[in-house]
Design a protein around this motif. Sequence first.
Motif, PDB file in Angstrom:
ATOM      1  N   VAL A  71       0.828  -1.212   0.000  1.00 21.89           N
ATOM      2  CA  VAL A  71       0.000   0.000   0.000  1.00 21.89           C
ATOM      3  C   VAL A  71       0.863   1.264   0.000  1.00 21.89           C
ATOM      4  O   VAL A  71       0.552   2.243  -0.691  1.00 21.89           O
ATOM      5  N   LEU A  72       1.966   1.247   0.741  1.00 19.90           N
ATOM      6  CA  LEU A  72       2.830   2.430   0.825  1.00 19.90           C
ATOM      7  C   LEU A  72       3.899   2.462  -0.262  1.00 19.90           C
ATOM      8  O   LEU A  72       4.751   3.347  -0.267  1.00 19.90           O
ATOM      9  N   GLY A  73       3.849   1.490  -1.209  1.00 16.36           N
ATOM     10  CA  GLY A  73       4.684   1.583  -2.387  1.00 16.36           C
ATOM     11  C   GLY A  73       5.926   0.723  -2.380  1.00 16.36           C
ATOM     12  O   GLY A  73       6.162  -0.089  -1.480  1.00 16.36           O
ATOM     13  N   LEU A  74       6.723   0.914  -3.428  1.00 18.14           N
ATOM     14  CA  LEU A  74       7.967   0.172  -3.642  1.00 18.14           C
ATOM     15  C   LEU A  74       9.034   0.745  -2.712  1.00 18.14           C
ATOM     16  O   LEU A  74       9.476   1.878  -2.881  1.00 18.14           O
ATOM     17  N   PHE A  99      10.494   8.837   6.560  1.00 22.34           N
ATOM     18  CA  PHE A  99      10.149   7.766   5.624  1.00 22.34           C
ATOM     19  C   PHE A  99       9.375   8.348   4.450  1.00 22.34           C
ATOM     20  O   PHE A  99       8.901   9.491   4.497  1.00 22.34           O
ATOM     21  N   GLY A 100       9.263   7.555   3.388  1.00 20.74           N
ATOM     22  CA  GLY A 100       8.531   7.985   2.206  1.00 20.74           C
ATOM     23  C   GLY A 100       7.341   7.089   1.925  1.00 20.74           C
ATOM     24  O   GLY A 100       7.319   5.913   2.315  1.00 20.74           O
ATOM     25  N   VAL A 101       6.360   7.653   1.256  1.00 15.02           N
ATOM     26  CA  VAL A 101       5.174   6.921   0.823  1.00 15.02           C
ATOM     27  C   VAL A 101       5.024   7.140  -0.680  1.00 15.02           C
ATOM     28  O   VAL A 101       4.894   8.289  -1.130  1.00 15.02           O
ATOM     29  N   GLN A 102       5.066   6.071  -1.465  1.00 17.56           N
ATOM     30  CA  GLN A 102       4.883   6.218  -2.906  1.00 17.56           C
ATOM     31  C   GLN A 102       3.438   6.576  -3.208  1.00 17.56           C
ATOM     32  O   GLN A 102       2.514   5.900  -2.754  1.00 17.56           O
ATOM     33  N   VAL A 103       3.258   7.634  -3.960  1.00 18.35           N
ATOM     34  CA  VAL A 103       1.916   8.161  -4.240  1.00 18.35           C
ATOM     35  C   VAL A 103       1.786   8.483  -5.724  1.00 18.35           C
ATOM     36  O   VAL A 103       2.708   8.262  -6.506  1.00 18.35           O
ATOM     37  N   LEU A 104       0.624   9.017  -6.102  1.00 12.56           N
ATOM     38  CA  LEU A 104       0.347   9.314  -7.499  1.00 12.56           C
ATOM     39  C   LEU A 104       0.847  10.722  -7.844  1.00 12.56           C
ATOM     40  O   LEU A 104       0.094  11.692  -7.839  1.00 12.56           O
ATOM     41  N   SER A 105       2.141  10.817  -8.069  1.00  8.13           N
ATOM     42  CA  SER A 105       2.844  12.046  -8.409  1.00  8.13           C
ATOM     43  C   SER A 105       2.737  13.079  -7.281  1.00  8.13           C
ATOM     44  O   SER A 105       2.339  12.753  -6.164  1.00  8.13           O
ATOM     45  N   ALA A 275       2.935   4.166  13.942  1.00  9.80           N
ATOM     46  CA  ALA A 275       1.553   4.646  14.060  1.00  9.80           C
ATOM     47  C   ALA A 275       1.169   5.533  12.885  1.00  9.80           C
ATOM     48  O   ALA A 275       0.072   5.411  12.317  1.00  9.80           O
ATOM     49  N   VAL A 276       2.077   6.439  12.509  1.00  3.89           N
ATOM     50  CA  VAL A 276       1.794   7.344  11.382  1.00  3.89           C
ATOM     51  C   VAL A 276       1.656   6.540  10.093  1.00  3.89           C
ATOM     52  O   VAL A 276       0.735   6.774   9.297  1.00  3.89           O
ATOM     53  N   LYS A 277       2.564   5.581   9.869  1.00  2.38           N
ATOM     54  CA  LYS A 277       2.461   4.736   8.681  1.00  2.38           C
ATOM     55  C   LYS A 277       1.132   3.991   8.639  1.00  2.38           C
ATOM     56  O   LYS A 277       0.507   3.856   7.578  1.00  2.38           O
ATOM     57  N   SER A 278       0.681   3.503   9.793  1.00  2.00           N
ATOM     58  CA  SER A 278      -0.568   2.733   9.827  1.00  2.00           C
ATOM     59  C   SER A 278      -1.767   3.587   9.431  1.00  2.00           C
ATOM     60  O   SER A 278      -2.677   3.127   8.725  1.00  2.00           O
ATOM     61  N   GLN A 279      -1.765   4.851   9.863  1.00  2.00           N
ATOM     62  CA  GLN A 279      -2.877   5.742   9.522  1.00  2.00           C
ATOM     63  C   GLN A 279      -2.835   6.146   8.048  1.00  2.00           C
ATOM     64  O   GLN A 279      -3.878   6.237   7.387  1.00  2.00           O
ATOM     65  N   ILE A 280      -1.638   6.378   7.531  1.00  2.00           N
ATOM     66  CA  ILE A 280      -1.519   6.700   6.107  1.00  2.00           C
ATOM     67  C   ILE A 280      -1.925   5.488   5.258  1.00  2.00           C
ATOM     68  O   ILE A 280      -2.561   5.631   4.213  1.00  2.00           O
ATOM     69  N   THR A 281      -1.588   4.289   5.725  1.00  2.00           N
ATOM     70  CA  THR A 281      -1.982   3.069   5.027  1.00  2.00           C
ATOM     71  C   THR A 281      -3.500   2.997   4.883  1.00  2.00           C
ATOM     72  O   THR A 281      -4.025   2.670   3.811  1.00  2.00           O
ATOM     73  N   LEU A 282      -4.214   3.320   5.936  1.00  2.00           N
ATOM     74  CA  LEU A 282      -5.680   3.289   5.889  1.00  2.00           C
ATOM     75  C   LEU A 282      -6.229   4.335   4.923  1.00  2.00           C
ATOM     76  O   LEU A 282      -7.201   4.090   4.200  1.00  2.00           O
ATOM     77  N   LEU A 283      -5.617   5.519   4.909  1.00  2.00           N
ATOM     78  CA  LEU A 283      -6.065   6.563   3.987  1.00  2.00           C
ATOM     79  C   LEU A 283      -5.866   6.138   2.538  1.00  2.00           C
ATOM     80  O   LEU A 283      -6.758   6.302   1.698  1.00  2.00           O
ATOM     81  N   VAL A 284      -4.680   5.602   2.237  1.00  2.00           N
ATOM     82  CA  VAL A 284      -4.378   5.183   0.868  1.00  2.00           C
ATOM     83  C   VAL A 284      -5.275   4.025   0.453  1.00  2.00           C
ATOM     84  O   VAL A 284      -5.775   3.977  -0.677  1.00  2.00           O
ATOM     85  N   ARG A 285      -5.477   3.086   1.367  1.00  3.61           N
ATOM     86  CA  ARG A 285      -6.324   1.927   1.068  1.00  3.61           C
ATOM     87  C   ARG A 285      -7.724   2.357   0.644  1.00  3.61           C
ATOM     88  O   ARG A 285      -8.312   1.793  -0.277  1.00  3.61           O
ATOM     89  N   GLY A 286      -8.250   3.386   1.286  1.00  2.00           N
ATOM     90  CA  GLY A 286      -9.584   3.867   0.956  1.00  2.00           C
ATOM     91  C   GLY A 286      -9.624   4.839  -0.197  1.00  2.00           C
ATOM     92  O   GLY A 286     -10.701   5.283  -0.611  1.00  2.00           O
ATOM     93  N   MET A 287      -8.454   5.183  -0.741  1.00  2.00           N
ATOM     94  CA  MET A 287      -8.379   6.171  -1.815  1.00  2.00           C
ATOM     95  C   MET A 287      -8.076   5.525  -3.161  1.00  2.00           C
ATOM     96  O   MET A 287      -8.849   5.632  -4.105  1.00  2.00           O
ATOM     97  N   TYR A 288      -6.925   4.819  -3.261  1.00  2.00           N
ATOM     98  CA  TYR A 288      -6.575   4.151  -4.520  1.00  2.00           C
ATOM     99  C   TYR A 288      -5.913   2.802  -4.276  1.00  2.00           C
ATOM    100  O   TYR A 288      -5.443   2.161  -5.209  1.00  2.00           O
ATOM    101  N   SER A 289      -5.866   2.374  -3.043  1.00  2.00           N
ATOM    102  CA  SER A 289      -5.421   1.051  -2.600  1.00  2.00           C
ATOM    103  C   SER A 289      -3.913   0.844  -2.642  1.00  2.00           C
ATOM    104  O   SER A 289      -3.303   0.556  -1.636  1.00  2.00           O
ATOM    105  N   ASN A 290      -3.282   0.981  -3.803  1.00  2.00           N
ATOM    106  CA  ASN A 290      -1.815   0.937  -3.878  1.00  2.00           C
ATOM    107  C   ASN A 290      -1.356   1.535  -5.204  1.00  2.00           C
ATOM    108  O   ASN A 290      -2.135   1.651  -6.140  1.00  2.00           O
TER     109      ASN A 290
END
Length: 395
Positions: A71-74, A99-105, A275-290
């Motif tokens: 969910v948080l990317g490569l 840390f980084g989170v891979q996102v849509l640009s 904790a922060v990663k877990s909350q961002i994971t939930l946001l991404v999951r409900g937005m575009y999944s991965n």
Amino acid sequence: MSWFSDVQLGPPIEVFALSKQYNDDDFEQKVNLGVGAYRTNEGKPWVLPVVRAAEKALANDETLNKEYLPVLGLEAFTTAATKMLLGEDSPAVIQNRAFGVQVLSGTGALRVGAEFLARVLGKKIFYYSNPTWGNHKLVFKNAGFVEGREYRYWSEKNRGLDFEGFITDLRNAPEHSVIILHACAHNPTGSDPTEEQWIQIADVIREKRLFPFFDSAYQGFASGDLIKDASIVRYFVKQGFELFCAQSFAKNFGLYNERVGNLVVVLDNPEQVAAVKSQITLLVRGMYSNPPSHGARIVSRDNIRTMSSRIIEMRRLLREALERVGTPGDWSHITQQIGMFSYTGLNEIQSENMVKKYHIYMLRSGRISMCGLTPSNVDYVAEAIKDTVTSLPNV
């Protein structure tokens, strides 16, 4: 009755409407100064050689598959991108609190970061520069922020930064407001604070307990130097700030349609990362999944200098042409600005005249993309600007 009968026609997005208008125009000398994408001296799109090579290698790598990414990317991409921004020797990297989170640009990085700030931390007010990239306001409002406010940035009189207005508006901002800051090559003005001014900005942000959210769309593309273009973000981190930074690889690697981005998160305490990663994971999951894998796998540091050098050269040629033909006014701001865009100082009426009379497509704000200038059209553009500001003086 149709469910959709009450839907109103939305306003067109100016930059895309301008491109369509340009494409439909059959005028031989037409020029597109609205497009925010790199062009060669011949005005053609350019795929970086390293991207071509990487894509060939990926196509021939039988070990790769099309399975979902996390969910948080490569991780190989997010780690490399985060270190590219902060530096290998960053205290936040060494202490494992970044840390980084891979996102849509870059847009996706802004949206995910804004959603976290609004929905998880309860932030309500965000500030953006006047002017700023047109999507900042829409992204933050859609992410759940209640109110967007402007801080002064551009001085029409001086055709440069309104630093006093900038600082005053930051000092008047309510505590805990989120401040969108352009890491380098401010879009759309091309005018950045000096190093000394950035130090003062950081001091006010600390004093007022504001949260800095950097937008870094041009690292390496602005100056040709990855370290120089990241220096302000690195300064804030070394000063102990917690912050977010949206990284885009659309411009500096020419990966516009691959939507390659990274949200860099810098915290005080490494124990808060999970904790922060877990909350961002939930946001991404409900937005575009991965996120998609292709663009992340081909990001590389090569060929940035080629693009930045051409843009710097076009700034020089445009200023020289404007001065050579005797265009009224001072045009030194063209070469003092940096990055893909330039705030010319032309007003709305003058900008519309450029489009209607000369088929030179530019935004009503007077912003032009330096990428649309070439050695073969720069004199035509300069003559058009001269005629426009002479016949329609800015009063």
